[in-house]
Design an enzyme around this catalytic site. Structure first.
Site, PDB file in Angstrom:
ATOM      1  N   GLN A  52     -13.177 -12.833 -30.785  1.00  0.00           N
ATOM      2  CA  GLN A  52     -13.183 -11.852 -31.873  1.00  0.00           C
ATOM      3  C   GLN A  52     -14.614 -11.536 -32.293  1.00  0.00           C
ATOM      4  O   GLN A  52     -15.011 -10.369 -32.398  1.00  0.00           O
ATOM      5  CB  GLN A  52     -12.413 -12.387 -33.080  1.00  0.00           C
ATOM      6  CG  GLN A  52     -10.920 -12.499 -32.905  1.00  0.00           C
ATOM      7  CD  GLN A  52     -10.266 -13.131 -34.132  1.00  0.00           C
ATOM      8  OE1 GLN A  52     -10.916 -13.797 -34.937  1.00  0.00           O
ATOM      9  NE2 GLN A  52      -8.966 -12.925 -34.283  1.00  0.00           N
ATOM     10  N   THR A  83       0.107 -13.214 -36.092  1.00  0.00           N
ATOM     11  CA  THR A  83      -1.212 -12.874 -36.624  1.00  0.00           C
ATOM     12  C   THR A  83      -1.276 -11.367 -36.783  1.00  0.00           C
ATOM     13  O   THR A  83      -0.733 -10.640 -35.941  1.00  0.00           O
ATOM     14  CB  THR A  83      -2.324 -13.341 -35.672  1.00  0.00           C
ATOM     15  OG1 THR A  83      -3.537 -12.618 -35.941  1.00  0.00           O
ATOM     16  CG2 THR A  83      -1.957 -13.113 -34.218  1.00  0.00           C
ATOM     17  N   ASN A  84      -1.929 -10.907 -37.833  1.00  0.00           N
ATOM     18  CA  ASN A  84      -2.168  -9.468 -37.970  1.00  0.00           C
ATOM     19  C   ASN A  84      -3.321  -9.018 -37.084  1.00  0.00           C
ATOM     20  O   ASN A  84      -3.212  -8.046 -36.335  1.00  0.00           O
ATOM     21  CB  ASN A  84      -2.491  -9.117 -39.428  1.00  0.00           C
ATOM     22  CG  ASN A  84      -1.265  -8.944 -40.290  1.00  0.00           C
ATOM     23  OD1 ASN A  84      -0.685  -7.873 -40.390  1.00  0.00           O
ATOM     24  ND2 ASN A  84      -0.856 -10.021 -40.945  1.00  0.00           N
ATOM     25  N   CYS A 196      -3.060 -10.233 -43.620  1.00  0.00           N
ATOM     26  CA  CYS A 196      -3.496 -11.392 -42.841  1.00  0.00           C
ATOM     27  C   CYS A 196      -2.476 -12.477 -43.134  1.00  0.00           C
ATOM     28  O   CYS A 196      -2.137 -12.703 -44.310  1.00  0.00           O
ATOM     29  CB  CYS A 196      -4.896 -11.828 -43.237  1.00  0.00           C
ATOM     30  SG  CYS A 196      -5.408 -13.355 -42.433  1.00  0.00           S
ATOM     31  N   THR A 197      -1.995 -13.138 -42.119  1.00  0.00           N
ATOM     32  CA  THR A 197      -0.872 -14.057 -42.335  1.00  0.00           C
ATOM     33  C   THR A 197      -1.240 -15.241 -43.216  1.00  0.00           C
ATOM     34  O   THR A 197      -0.355 -15.852 -43.816  1.00  0.00           O
ATOM     35  CB  THR A 197      -0.321 -14.555 -40.985  1.00  0.00           C
ATOM     36  OG1 THR A 197      -1.388 -15.074 -40.171  1.00  0.00           O
ATOM     37  CG2 THR A 197       0.355 -13.406 -40.231  1.00  0.00           C
ATOM     38  N   GLU A 198      -2.528 -15.556 -43.327  1.00  0.00           N
ATOM     39  CA  GLU A 198      -2.927 -16.666 -44.206  1.00  0.00           C
ATOM     40  C   GLU A 198      -2.985 -16.287 -45.680  1.00  0.00           C
ATOM     41  O   GLU A 198      -2.942 -17.160 -46.547  1.00  0.00           O
ATOM     42  CB  GLU A 198      -4.308 -17.212 -43.794  1.00  0.00           C
ATOM     43  CG  GLU A 198      -4.306 -18.071 -42.559  1.00  0.00           C
ATOM     44  CD  GLU A 198      -4.313 -17.250 -41.284  1.00  0.00           C
ATOM     45  OE1 GLU A 198      -3.972 -17.793 -40.222  1.00  0.00           O
ATOM     46  OE2 GLU A 198      -4.644 -16.041 -41.350  1.00  0.00           O
TER      47      GLU A 198
END
Length: 250
Positions: A52, A83-84, A196-198
């Site tokens: 990334q 994950t996004n 964002c998944t977090e």
């Protein structure tokens, strides 16, 4: 029910939520000792994060495409990329398998439209907030996306990678996110997408004056609904038995 393949580990903190939610939703729907029929492949996020940071999205896509193919070979009939940010390479992942990849943006956009909204603020990694693909896919579904300004984007990104992905949930960061949300609402956002998944580990509906759209929960819920639609279909029991026979004969 269909076997859900979860491609996670990006980060494992949110992937654990995916697994828990899938099982809770199946139990709520079917009762008793029922749980989700799923396969989970959790990758080493450090390797993905390096790609990334280097802008090596095609290479990252190749890695995840191979992992998706492995899930399919193991019997997955529906795939979730947990994950996004890595939906940036969703097309590569989908091309590697012959079963549906349930796209997190499509699920989120549908929820926004169902709520009667057309403009949302997006909290996500810096990659997702900067890249056009997420916003363009939402726009194609009739949803305009607003993102925070530069300094606030950096703050949101830093909290994700330096805190939430490491299991750190800090009150100071929650307060800072609330300020970002307030500014997005002041700019015209009718809702807030936790892209964002977090982020769902840190903030939720109580932290915003407008509707909040938790992408992790929306994604898992849509997957479970699709998996259980097969459970309810005529002949589902016979089909499940046939799949078990195929898998155990390998």
């Amino acid at each position: 029910m269909l076997t859900i393949g979860m491609l996670g580990g990006m980060s494992w903190e949110s992937t654990a939520v995916y697994y828990r939610l899938a099982n809770e939703l199946v139990r709520e729907r079917l009762g008793g000792l029922h749980s989700a029929d799923c396969l989970l492949r959790s990758v080493d996020f450090a390797a993905i994060e390096r790609l990334q940071a280097a802008g090596a999205w095609r290479e990252a896509g190749e890695v995840l495409a191979r992992e998706a193919a492995a899930l399919r070979a193991g019997g997955a009939q529906l795939l979730l990329l947990c994950t996004n940010t890595m939906h940036e390479v969703a097309a590569q992942v989908q091309a590697a398998v012959d079963v549906p990849l349930l796209h997190i943006v499509d699920v989120t956009a549908a929820a926004v439209r169902a709520a009667g909204l057309r403009r949302v603020g997006l909290l996500a990694t810096g990659f997702t907030m900067r890249q056009a693909s997420y916003r363009e896919r939402m726009a194609a579904a009739g949803v305009e996306v607003l993102v925070p300004g530069g300094a606030q984007r950096e703050l949101v990104h830093r909290v994700i990678y330096e805190e939430l992905c490491r299991g750190v949930v800090a009150e100071a960061s929650r307060a800072a996110y609330r300020e970002v949300v307030a500014d997005l609402v002041a700019a015209g956002a009718e809702g807030i997408v936790l892209g964002c998944t977090e982020i769902e580990l840190l903030v939720g509906p109580a932290d915003a004056p407008v509707p909040v759209f938790p992408t992790t929960r929306l994604h898992v819920t849509a997957a479970v609904e699709r998996a259980l639609a097969a459970h309810d279909a005529p002949g589902a029991g016979e089909a499940a038995a046939a799949r078990r026979d195929i898998l155990t004969s390998r």
